[in-house]
Enzyme design. Structure first.
Site, PDB file in Angstrom:
ATOM      1  CB  CYS A 135       8.413  40.351 -38.033  1.00 41.47           C
ATOM      2  SG  CYS A 135       7.686  41.489 -36.831  1.00 41.47           S
ATOM      3  CD  GLU A 208       8.907  37.381 -35.113  1.00 42.21           C
ATOM      4  OE1 GLU A 208       7.982  37.468 -34.278  1.00 42.21           O
ATOM      5  OE2 GLU A 208       9.515  38.378 -35.545  1.00 42.21           O
TER       6      GLU A 208
END
Length: 219
Positions: A135, A208
């Site tokens: 992230c 993601e």
């Protein structure tokens, strides 16, 4: 080759797909539907709340005071600095910030954060750090790409503040501290550990992408 260099090489194709994603491309051009961005911000705010808990577990499992302080500073950065940009945009959208936590988690948001928290609860510091990293690192990767590609048009872009947050020197330094921490932590890992950590890193990188897909397909 440093361990983080190895991780990056293994997910480079996935991360480059982020750069070509419609959400990212349209955000960079300033033409992304604002309702999509609003939904993304709400989900990402909820995500960051749960993401911060992974750092908290890291602080609990830390071995030294120095390591505890490192996790603590990351918790603060996530809960205060990073969410500040989200809150400013959401206020402009007319969202009541005090009501944000009452919004429903999208299944992708829930699955991703639940996976990271399960790693944190059952795993060691290496596994926690590697779960955290996609992230942070990929957002800096995206931010730097966008600022370089659209630097001549950035001033008129509605999404300027978001882009500049993740391309900023401060966020890059934060990312670099985590890269260095992981390289130090994983300096002498064996092949079994290497495969386990790579699997976590890839899974979080795929999550993601799922998050970007979710954000773009909301309306």
């Amino acid at each position: 080759m440093k361990f983080t260099e190895y991780l990056f090489e293994e997910v480079k194709d996935i991360w480059n797909d982020y750069l070509n994603h419609k959400f990212i491309c349209e955000l960079g051009q300033g033409i992304l539907d604002e309702e999509k961005f609003k939904y993304y911000l709400i989900q990402d705010y909820l995500y960051l709340k749960e993401y911060a808990k992974v750092f908290c577990i890291g602080a609990v499992k830390a071995k030294t005071m120095k390591e505890m302080k490192f996790y603590y500073s990351s918790i603060k950065g996530t809960m205060e600095d990073e969410t500040a940009v989200h809150i400013n945009y959401l206020r402009n959208f007319g969202v009541n910030i005090d009501e944000l936590e009452k919004y429903k988690f999208n299944v992708i948001t829930k699955n991703y954060t639940s996976y990271m928290q399960s790693i944190a609860l059952t795993g060691n510091l290496k596994e926690i750090a590697v779960a955290i990293m996609p992230c942070t690192w990929s957002y800096n990767y995206i931010g730097k790409y966008l600022i370089n590609k659209y630097k001549d048009k950035i001033e008129k872009n509605f999404y300027k503040d978001w882009i500049e947050e993740y391309a900023s020197k401060e966020f890059e330094e934060f990312t670099e501290r985590w890269i260095n921490y992981i390289d130090e932590l994983c300096e002498n890992i064996n092949e079994e550990e290497k495969e386990r950590l790579l699997d976590i890193f890839i899974r979080c990188s795929v999550y993601e992408m799922d998050f970007w897909n979710m954000a773009y397909k909301t309306i």
